[in-house]
Design a protein around this motif. Structure first.
Motif, PDB file in Angstrom:
ATOM      1  N   MET A   1      45.576  40.886  44.465  1.00  0.00           N
ATOM      2  CA  MET A   1      45.759  39.853  43.448  1.00  0.00           C
ATOM      3  C   MET A   1      44.921  38.613  43.739  1.00  0.00           C
ATOM      4  O   MET A   1      44.554  37.873  42.848  1.00  0.00           O
ATOM      5  CB  MET A   1      47.226  39.428  43.401  1.00  0.00           C
ATOM      6  CG  MET A   1      48.012  40.089  42.320  1.00  0.00           C
ATOM      7  SD  MET A   1      49.773  39.752  42.488  1.00  0.00           S
ATOM      8  CE  MET A   1      49.813  37.978  42.541  1.00  0.00           C
ATOM      9  N   PHE A   2      44.692  38.374  45.021  1.00  0.00           N
ATOM     10  CA  PHE A   2      44.025  37.136  45.416  1.00  0.00           C
ATOM     11  C   PHE A   2      42.510  37.283  45.514  1.00  0.00           C
ATOM     12  O   PHE A   2      41.820  36.309  45.723  1.00  0.00           O
ATOM     13  CB  PHE A   2      44.554  36.658  46.777  1.00  0.00           C
ATOM     14  CG  PHE A   2      46.017  36.369  46.782  1.00  0.00           C
ATOM     15  CD1 PHE A   2      46.509  35.261  46.121  1.00  0.00           C
ATOM     16  CD2 PHE A   2      46.902  37.197  47.447  1.00  0.00           C
ATOM     17  CE1 PHE A   2      47.864  34.983  46.118  1.00  0.00           C
ATOM     18  CE2 PHE A   2      48.255  36.929  47.455  1.00  0.00           C
ATOM     19  CZ  PHE A   2      48.737  35.819  46.786  1.00  0.00           C
ATOM     20  N   LEU A   3      42.029  38.519  45.447  1.00  0.00           N
ATOM     21  CA  LEU A   3      40.596  38.724  45.637  1.00  0.00           C
ATOM     22  C   LEU A   3      39.808  38.000  44.559  1.00  0.00           C
ATOM     23  O   LEU A   3      40.061  38.187  43.375  1.00  0.00           O
ATOM     24  CB  LEU A   3      40.262  40.205  45.565  1.00  0.00           C
ATOM     25  CG  LEU A   3      40.581  41.077  46.759  1.00  0.00           C
ATOM     26  CD1 LEU A   3      40.117  42.492  46.497  1.00  0.00           C
ATOM     27  CD2 LEU A   3      39.915  40.525  48.004  1.00  0.00           C
ATOM     28  N   PRO A   4      38.826  37.186  44.934  1.00  0.00           N
ATOM     29  CA  PRO A   4      37.957  36.630  43.900  1.00  0.00           C
ATOM     30  C   PRO A   4      37.069  37.764  43.377  1.00  0.00           C
ATOM     31  O   PRO A   4      36.578  38.570  44.177  1.00  0.00           O
ATOM     32  CB  PRO A   4      37.139  35.589  44.654  1.00  0.00           C
ATOM     33  CG  PRO A   4      37.206  35.965  46.086  1.00  0.00           C
ATOM     34  CD  PRO A   4      38.467  36.751  46.288  1.00  0.00           C
ATOM     35  N   PRO A   5      36.882  37.858  42.056  1.00  0.00           N
ATOM     36  CA  PRO A   5      36.073  38.973  41.530  1.00  0.00           C
ATOM     37  C   PRO A   5      34.671  38.989  42.120  1.00  0.00           C
ATOM     38  O   PRO A   5      34.064  40.049  42.230  1.00  0.00           O
ATOM     39  CB  PRO A   5      36.046  38.717  40.021  1.00  0.00           C
ATOM     40  CG  PRO A   5      36.519  37.327  39.826  1.00  0.00           C
ATOM     41  CD  PRO A   5      37.377  36.988  40.998  1.00  0.00           C
ATOM     42  N   GLN A   6      34.189  37.805  42.539  1.00  0.00           N
ATOM     43  CA  GLN A   6      32.814  37.730  43.058  1.00  0.00           C
ATOM     44  C   GLN A   6      32.571  38.678  44.220  1.00  0.00           C
ATOM     45  O   GLN A   6      31.470  39.182  44.382  1.00  0.00           O
ATOM     46  CB  GLN A   6      32.498  36.296  43.507  1.00  0.00           C
ATOM     47  CG  GLN A   6      32.188  35.342  42.379  1.00  0.00           C
ATOM     48  CD  GLN A   6      33.436  34.746  41.742  1.00  0.00           C
ATOM     49  OE1 GLN A   6      34.543  34.980  42.196  1.00  0.00           O
ATOM     50  NE2 GLN A   6      33.270  33.985  40.687  1.00  0.00           N
ATOM     51  N   ILE A   7      33.610  38.948  45.012  1.00  0.00           N
ATOM     52  CA  ILE A   7      33.397  39.770  46.197  1.00  0.00           C
ATOM     53  C   ILE A   7      33.094  41.225  45.810  1.00  0.00           C
ATOM     54  O   ILE A   7      32.505  41.969  46.590  1.00  0.00           O
ATOM     55  CB  ILE A   7      34.619  39.695  47.169  1.00  0.00           C
ATOM     56  CG1 ILE A   7      34.296  40.334  48.530  1.00  0.00           C
ATOM     57  CG2 ILE A   7      35.842  40.340  46.606  1.00  0.00           C
ATOM     58  CD1 ILE A   7      33.287  39.601  49.358  1.00  0.00           C
TER      59      ILE A   7
END
Lengths: 294, 315
Positions: free
Chosen positions: B153-159
């Motif tokens: 849930m916390f992953l930034p999409p950028q990664i």
């Protein structure tokens, strides 16, 4: 009564979701780490493993340090302005009166709008000639303050931030309102009976009780700030002169405009690392809150 | 978290009644002081609502601007009447942005529906399966697995942006709606798993055990007994997922290119590039693009807000 089950039962429910999650979320995340050590350009398979070269380069890249500075300014504003405003609105509007319900709904409204649309609307608000911000300032006789908010390097970042905060404030209010329902009414009344005035009740009773919500708001705000890209892209594309270029925008431009995908990956990894730090702090704080209230 | 919270009476109305209400005993016992208290309290109320109303008006300016502009002709906007009430209530802006030869929003709206509905359903479906597996069964490492999923849930999409871009190119799904459907399904799994697992945890086990004794197998219990109970949780997730996926810009922006696979948000942004001075058209497009989520906001607000706070508080 729960007992241990043979693994085959839960596995039959978990296999499919885990497979999808692993393939399209976890694997790409790990892959980004890998690309950050390469000089991949976005197409073909001809690229080299270059170790830490991307990271060495990025820390001396002036555009990167500029993006970090803008991100830091953004984070500083984001942790304070919409948090305090959201808290104030929640305190002012708690309870089930009709007027409160209507007001709350209107303050929620921006949450359901896309950042793209919010960006477009705010671009008109800031329009130098016809935008309402300047019309308002001129109406007050403050002509010298009227400026091209998004084209002026001194104001662009702040102007975009306010548009973003317009949405974040409503979200914070929702979370604080949920937190307020768990503040026991007798506690508040007891404080009043003991002669505490409104301000004292707020400082000594309500705000400490809202600590778990505050932690959530701050963590969510920080994470949302780090990854927010759309509204900046729509309003300024990071300009003018990269003055509103945050880490998320920098990562996109390096990867998908300049096609330095390896280099862009290292920016993504740094963004990810910053998110991890916030998550770590968040879990430590919630653990502490649990100790306090359990 | 899924249990309804006990209705906590709000202190202020109660106390207000005590002070202001027609309660002679109270008034007498305070001997005149209550009159003062009454006034102070009323003044406080007036100040509070006055301040709230001013903030609200400032808050609503952007919305007002978008609505009035959408109904104005180009001439009326350029005449400087941007913030005034439209004189004609023209619908030409809407017609222009929907016209296949101009704005072509009809196509993008269709694409967004083709993306949002399956991606919402799939992420909720997969989240329900995972949530059931984690909420109703104990096994070695279940807690760790739960954290592993929810962390997403916390992953930034950028990664994940670059690897997903490459993966979709490699498997031939780049520039199709499928690519966006798959990625939103996968990124929706954490929140859906979280909500469903918490929901299933509070469903009494007696239900399941009674059915087991009656000879039902685990899968028919899941389908026949548990699933019908999950409707409120499913409604929460449906409003949440629909809103997020509909409003998302980054993934379709990265994963699609041609007009045939363009979503509404990418389409609207393109439109602003083509018609930079056409504020009426941009405003009309913005209204059209917000209609589905506004609909959810108006009719399913309770579920939507519940979802926001669930995800937030537990997350």
């Amino acid at each position: 009564m729960l007992r241990r089950h043979p693994w085959i039962l839960p596995a039959s429910f978990l296999l499919l979701p885990l497979l999808v999650y692993f393939t399209f979320v976890i694997l790409p995340t790990l892959n980004s780490l890998y690309y950050s050590f390469t000089d991949w350009v976005g197409y073909g398979t001809d690229y080299q493993f270059i170790g830490l070269a991307n990271f060495e380069k990025i820390f001396s890249d002036r555009l990167f340090s500029n993006a970090i500075r803008n991100t830091a300014i953004w984070l500083g504003l984001a942790m304070t302005v919409p948090t305090l405003l959201g808290l104030a609105l929640a305190l002012g509007l708690q309870g089930k009166r009709t007027i409160n319900t209507v007001y709350k709904s209107l303050f929620y409204l921006p949450i359901c709008l896309s950042p793209v649309i919010i960006g477009i609307i705010w671009v008109w608000l800031y329009s130098p000639k016809l935008g309402i911000v300047n019309l308002f300032l001129r109406g007050l006789g403050l002509d010298q303050l009227a400026t091209a908010w998004l084209a002026n390097p001194n104001t662009a970042l702040f102007a975009v931030f306010i548009a973003w905060a317009w949405q974040q404030t409503g979200l914070n209010m929702v979370i604080f309102l949920a937190g307020l329902t768990s503040v026991p009414a007798p506690l508040v009344e007891a404080a009043k009976v003991d002669g505490a005035n409104t301000w004292q009740t707020l400082r000594k009773v309500i705000i400490p009780m809202l600590r778990p919500s505050t932690v959530v708001v701050l963590a969510l705000t920080a994470i949302n700030s780090l990854k927010s890209f759309e509204i900046i892209w729509v309003m300024t594309r990071g300009g003018p002169f990269n003055k509103s270029d945050t880490l998320a925008v920098f990562m996109y431009s390096e990867s998908f405009r300049k096609f330095k995908m390896g280099y862009g990956s290292s920016a993504a990894v740094i963004l990810f690392a910053m998110t991890l730090i916030i998550i770590f702090l968040y879990f430590r704080q919630t653990a502490r809150a649990d100790e306090l209230y359990d | 978290m899924t249990e309804r919270e006990p209705p906590t009476p709000n202190p202020s109305p109660k106390m207000r009644e005590g002070l202001q209400g027609p309660n002679p005993v109270f008034a007498k016992s305070k001997r005149g002081e209550s009159d003062q208290g009454n006034w102070a309290r009323r003044l406080g109320e007036a100040l509070r609502y006055g301040a709230l109303t001013i903030v609200l008006i400032l808050f609503m300016v952007p919305v007002y601007g978008a609505i009035v502009t959408a109904f104005k002709t180009q001439a009326e906007v350029s005449a400087g009447g941007y913030w005034t009430i439209p004189r004609s209530f023209a619908s030409e802006n809407f017609a222009r942005v929907m016209d296949p030869d101009a704005g072509n929003l009809g196509l993008y709206l269709g694409n967004s529906l083709l993306l949002t509905i399956p991606a919402s359903l799939l992420s909720i479906g997969l989240g329900t399966l995972a949530g059931y597996g984690l909420g109703k069964y104990r096994f070695r490492g279940d807690g760790l697995l739960f954290v592993f999923i929810v962390a997403g849930m916390f992953l930034p999409p950028q990664i994940a942006l670059i690897p997903v871009f490459r993966l979709m190119n490699d498997i031939g799904l780049y520039d199709t709606l499928w690519a966006v459907i798959i990625i939103h399904t996968a990124f929706g799994i954490p929140i859906c798993t979280l909500v469903m697992r918490n929901f299933f945890q509070v469903v009494p086990n007696a239900l399941r055990e009674a059915a087991l004794i009656d000879g039902a197998n685990e899968y028919s219990i899941f389908l026949r007994i548990m699933l019908p109970l999950t409707l409120p949780a499913l409604a929460v997730l449906a409003t949440l997922q629909f809103t997020w996926i509909w409003n998302d810009f980054l993934w379709p922006f990265i994963l699609t290119q041609r007009a045939e696979s363009r979503t509404i948000m990418v389409g609207i942004l393109n439109l602003t590039g083509q018609y930079t001075v056409d504020w009426g058209g941009q405003a009309a497009a913005s209204l059209i693009g917000s209609l589905p989520t506004l609909f959810i906001f108006i009719f399913f607000q309770r579920y939507f807000i519940k979802g926001l706070t669930l995800g937030a508080v537990k997350g």
